[in-house]
Design an enzyme around this catalytic site. Structure first.
Site, PDB file in Angstrom:
ATOM      1  N   ARG A 153       0.845  -1.198   0.000  1.00  0.00           N
ATOM      2  CA  ARG A 153       0.000   0.000   0.000  1.00  0.00           C
ATOM      3  C   ARG A 153       0.876   1.242   0.000  1.00  0.00           C
ATOM      4  O   ARG A 153       2.073   1.192   0.302  1.00  0.00           O
ATOM      5  CB  ARG A 153      -0.912   0.015   1.232  1.00  0.00           C
ATOM      6  CG  ARG A 153      -0.160   0.077   2.531  1.00  0.00           C
ATOM      7  CD  ARG A 153      -1.011   0.492   3.711  1.00  0.00           C
ATOM      8  NE  ARG A 153      -0.256   0.342   4.955  1.00  0.00           N
ATOM      9  CZ  ARG A 153       0.664   1.179   5.395  1.00  0.00           C
ATOM     10  NH1 ARG A 153       0.989   2.246   4.675  1.00  0.00           N
ATOM     11  NH2 ARG A 153       1.295   0.956   6.538  1.00  0.00           N
ATOM     12  N   THR A 155       2.326   2.005   9.975  1.00  0.00           N
ATOM     13  CA  THR A 155       1.204   2.186  10.885  1.00  0.00           C
ATOM     14  C   THR A 155       1.022   0.921  11.705  1.00  0.00           C
ATOM     15  O   THR A 155       1.741  -0.064  11.513  1.00  0.00           O
ATOM     16  CB  THR A 155      -0.089   2.569  10.147  1.00  0.00           C
ATOM     17  OG1 THR A 155      -1.043   3.047  11.118  1.00  0.00           O
ATOM     18  CG2 THR A 155      -0.681   1.389   9.397  1.00  0.00           C
ATOM     19  N   CYS A 177       2.634   6.916  10.352  1.00  0.00           N
ATOM     20  CA  CYS A 177       2.542   7.445   8.988  1.00  0.00           C
ATOM     21  C   CYS A 177       3.750   8.312   8.633  1.00  0.00           C
ATOM     22  O   CYS A 177       3.690   9.144   7.722  1.00  0.00           O
ATOM     23  CB  CYS A 177       1.251   8.212   8.779  1.00  0.00           C
ATOM     24  SG  CYS A 177      -0.222   7.226   9.161  1.00  0.00           S
ATOM     25  N   SER A 191      -6.186   6.370   9.628  1.00  0.00           N
ATOM     26  CA  SER A 191      -5.097   6.343   8.653  1.00  0.00           C
ATOM     27  C   SER A 191      -5.598   5.759   7.338  1.00  0.00           C
ATOM     28  O   SER A 191      -6.508   4.927   7.322  1.00  0.00           O
ATOM     29  CB  SER A 191      -3.932   5.506   9.187  1.00  0.00           C
ATOM     30  OG  SER A 191      -3.479   6.002  10.433  1.00  0.00           O
ATOM     31  N   LEU A 192      -4.973   6.187   6.241  1.00  0.00           N
ATOM     32  CA  LEU A 192      -5.378   5.736   4.909  1.00  0.00           C
ATOM     33  C   LEU A 192      -4.174   5.239   4.130  1.00  0.00           C
ATOM     34  O   LEU A 192      -3.074   5.759   4.263  1.00  0.00           O
ATOM     35  CB  LEU A 192      -6.005   6.884   4.111  1.00  0.00           C
ATOM     36  CG  LEU A 192      -7.267   7.552   4.640  1.00  0.00           C
ATOM     37  CD1 LEU A 192      -7.664   8.681   3.699  1.00  0.00           C
ATOM     38  CD2 LEU A 192      -8.389   6.553   4.737  1.00  0.00           C
ATOM     39  N   GLY A 193      -4.399   4.244   3.294  1.00  0.00           N
ATOM     40  CA  GLY A 193      -3.370   3.778   2.376  1.00  0.00           C
ATOM     41  C   GLY A 193      -4.007   2.942   1.288  1.00  0.00           C
ATOM     42  O   GLY A 193      -4.804   2.044   1.586  1.00  0.00           O
ATOM     43  N   LEU A 242      -8.805   2.068   4.720  1.00  0.00           N
ATOM     44  CA  LEU A 242      -8.660   2.910   5.908  1.00  0.00           C
ATOM     45  C   LEU A 242      -8.636   2.068   7.182  1.00  0.00           C
ATOM     46  O   LEU A 242      -9.126   0.941   7.212  1.00  0.00           O
ATOM     47  CB  LEU A 242      -9.777   3.953   5.984  1.00  0.00           C
ATOM     48  CG  LEU A 242     -11.232   3.516   6.175  1.00  0.00           C
ATOM     49  CD1 LEU A 242     -11.555   3.192   7.639  1.00  0.00           C
ATOM     50  CD2 LEU A 242     -12.177   4.599   5.685  1.00  0.00           C
ATOM     51  N   HIS A 284      -1.902  -1.882  13.351  1.00  0.00           N
ATOM     52  CA  HIS A 284      -3.253  -2.436  13.391  1.00  0.00           C
ATOM     53  C   HIS A 284      -3.389  -3.311  14.631  1.00  0.00           C
ATOM     54  O   HIS A 284      -2.465  -4.050  14.985  1.00  0.00           O
ATOM     55  CB  HIS A 284      -3.537  -3.296  12.158  1.00  0.00           C
ATOM     56  CG  HIS A 284      -3.454  -2.560  10.866  1.00  0.00           C
ATOM     57  ND1 HIS A 284      -4.244  -1.477  10.562  1.00  0.00           N
ATOM     58  CD2 HIS A 284      -2.666  -2.762   9.767  1.00  0.00           C
ATOM     59  CE1 HIS A 284      -3.954  -1.043   9.352  1.00  0.00           C
ATOM     60  NE2 HIS A 284      -2.997  -1.798   8.856  1.00  0.00           N
TER      61      HIS A 284
END
Length: 218
Positions: free
Chosen positions: A69, A74, A172, A141-143, A155, A76
């Site tokens: 990505r 990040t 990030c 967060s987005l990727g 996301l 999770h």
């Protein structure tokens, strides 16, 4: 018919879902419905394609996965609602919708902003740092990865989780960036992924103009 399939996957290992996303994207065709995958992952750090190793500040026993990505590192963990979007951007354009990769990022940010607004919380995106923030703290967060005009990844929205592992990274890629979660702003009984995810999906569905939805449990 512009259908969106929503898969509720529960808690699943990151790498397993990642490879399933790759396979889905590689094998879909022009008739394959777009999908959203709702999932939580056991503890894992993921390093984006632009990731720099120095952003992992303190190695821990939490695994680090190098992924495809966009973006940097990040974290999770359970209690974080991950929403993967497997979208045929080329097909949306062919249907007359002016949707670019940037537009898809904006749609993801806005579905989080609107979800927060449902709880009376003001969230906002930053033009130079994708994601959603509350008073300077990052809650989502987005990727994404785009392959042949089709997206995967998505996301990660912090709902009700242990934020401690974020202290071991520059989230990030931003040193000193403080993370937050929905539980910090509403009653813990309301800050649950199974209550939040339908709101995320509904807003995404409306923003991109789907007209049919199918929900599949695992």
């Amino acid at each position: 018919m512009n259908q969106l399939i929503v898969r509720q996957l529960g808690v699943q290992p990151y790498e397993e879902i990642w490879h399933q996303m790759q396979d889905f994207t590689d094998n879909r065709n022009e008739n394959t419905a777009d999908e959203i995958w709702l999932v939580q992952h056991p503890s894992v750090f993921t390093q984006g394609s632009a990731g720099k190793p120095e952003h992992l500040l303190n190695p821990t026993n939490i695994p680090v996965v190098q992924t495809d990505r966009g973006g940097q590192i990040t974290y999770h963990g359970e209690g974080q609602q991950v929403m993967y979007v497997l979208i045929d951007i080329k097909r949306l354009k062919a249907q007359g919708k002016d949707v670019s990769v940037r537009d898809l990022v904006t749609a993801l940010e806005q579905c989080v902003v609107k979800t927060l607004a449902d709880y009376g919380i003001e969230g906002y995106p930053k033009p130079d740092a994708p994601g959603v923030y509350i008073n300077g703290k990052k809650i989502c967060s987005l990727g994404l990865r785009i392959r042949q005009g089709r997206s995967f990844h998505g996301l990660a929205f912090n709902v009700n989780m242990d934020l401690t592992p974020f202290r071991n990274i520059n989230p990030c890629g931003y040193a000193g960036l403080e993370m937050t979660q929905l539980k910090d702003y509403i009653a813990e009984s309301e800050a649950q992924c199974d209550l939040v995810s339908p709101k995320l999906v509904a807003h995404f569905y409306n923003i991109l103009g789907y007209n049919a939805q199918q929900i599949i449990n695992k």
